[in-house]
Design a protein around this motif. Structure first.
Motif, short mmCIF file in Angstrom:
data_model
loop_
_atom_site.label_atom_id
_atom_site.label_comp_id
_atom_site.label_asym_id
_atom_site.label_seq_id
_atom_site.Cartn_x
_atom_site.Cartn_y
_atom_site.Cartn_z
N ILE A 1 15.01 52.66 94.26
CA ILE A 1 16.46 52.55 94.26
C ILE A 1 17.03 53.10 92.95
CG2 ILE A 1 16.35 50.16 93.46
CD1 ILE A 1 19.02 51.67 95.81
N ASN A 2 17.95 54.04 93.08
CA ASN A 2 18.72 54.55 91.95
C ASN A 2 19.94 55.25 92.53
OD1 ASN A 2 17.95 57.27 92.66
ND2 ASN A 2 16.02 56.97 91.54
N VAL B 1 20.87 56.27 96.60
CA VAL B 1 22.05 55.76 97.30
C VAL B 1 22.90 56.91 97.81
CG1 VAL B 1 24.18 54.46 97.04
CG2 VAL B 1 22.08 53.58 96.05
N CYS C 1 28.51 46.17 99.14
CA CYS C 1 27.91 45.90 97.83
C CYS C 1 28.89 45.07 97.01
CB CYS C 1 27.61 47.21 97.12
SG CYS C 1 26.95 47.02 95.44
N MET D 1 21.87 43.02 89.89
CA MET D 1 21.58 44.45 90.07
C MET D 1 21.43 44.76 91.56
SD MET D 1 18.66 44.75 87.10
CE MET D 1 17.88 43.23 87.69
N VAL D 2 21.64 46.01 91.92
CA VAL D 2 21.34 46.48 93.27
C VAL D 2 19.86 46.81 93.33
CG1 VAL D 2 21.76 48.30 94.97
CG2 VAL D 2 23.67 47.35 93.67
N THR D 3 19.15 46.26 94.32
CA THR D 3 17.69 46.40 94.36
C THR D 3 17.16 46.98 95.67
OG1 THR D 3 17.59 44.06 95.00
CG2 THR D 3 17.30 44.56 92.67
N CYS E 1 20.58 42.82 96.58
CA CYS E 1 20.96 42.57 95.19
C CYS E 1 20.10 41.43 94.65
CB CYS E 1 22.43 42.19 95.07
SG CYS E 1 23.58 43.43 95.72
N TYR F 1 20.90 49.24 88.68
CA TYR F 1 19.81 49.18 89.65
C TYR F 1 18.60 48.48 89.04
CZ TYR F 1 22.75 52.75 91.74
OH TYR F 1 23.82 53.42 92.25
#
Length: 205
Positions: A22-23, A27, A45, A54-56, A75, A194
């Motif tokens: 994920i980065n 996305v 989100c 963080m978004v995971t 997240c 992320y």
């Protein structure tokens, strides 16, 4: 013979695709690689992200014919009650997909009957169990019965089911922190943070 992806228990189901890492580039790629028919399915989100979150992970259910019939954003961050790490998976899905119920650990493809049960159980407290904002609109969430290791909340936004599934169960208090959901399809904030891939989205938990 069927051209659909099939489950022995549920029949035809859309395949679920999850990015291994994920980065920002991943996305962007996932958003731009969807078919035109799927552009209406939001990628929810929290934005702004709560402190330490963080978004995971990101994923979607569908194929080259249907596009994304359901989406998932994971997240991770500190558990609201101070008990360690917490994970939340946000799912948007068209009716009859079943991705949300799969992650919530509840039967069936749609949660309508579970919301009805939640309303019946809460006759002394008829209001929703949590309130957030989705796409700028106040959105009530109903806590539905799920396995003890998680909490599952369900609502509707943009004409589709909206699920918020949290691990551990007490992490559901995340939804009490004035959460605002932003559709990444409307633009990915450059400040988005992320983290390591969520084991819950990857199916390794």
């Amino acid at each position: 013979m069927h051209s659909d992806w099939r489950c022995d228990n549920c029949g035809g189901v859309p395949p679920f695709h999850v990015a291994e890492h994920i980065n920002a580039d991943i996305v962007d790629s996932m958003l731009h690689n969807r078919t035109t028919a799927s552009e209406q399915t939001p990628f929810w989100c929290p934005w702004p992200l709560p402190t330490g979150w963080m978004v995971t992970g990101v994923g979607w259910a569908g194929d080259e014919r249907t596009g994304a019939r359901a989406t998932a954003v994971a997240c991770s961050g500190p558990e609201p009650l101070g008990g360690g790490p917490a994970d939340v998976v946000l799912i948007a899905e068209q009716p009859g997909v079943g991705l949300g119920t799969r992650f919530a650990g509840i039967p069936g493809l749609d949660p309508g009957h579970l919301i009805a049960e939640a309303l019946a159980d809460g006759q002394g407290h008829p209001g929703p169990h949590a309130k957030i904002k989705a796409a700028g609109h106040p959105t009530p969430l109903w806590c539905v019965k799920s396995p003890e290791d998680r909490s599952a909340y369900v609502s509707e936004a943009k004409g589709m089911w909206l699920y918020a599934i949290a691990w551990p169960a007490s992490a559901g208090y995340f939804l009490a922190e004035h959460v605002v959901l932003h559709d990444l399809s409307d633009g990915v904030p450059p400040e988005l943070v992320y983290g390591a891939p969520s084991p819950y989205l990857q199916g390794k938990a």
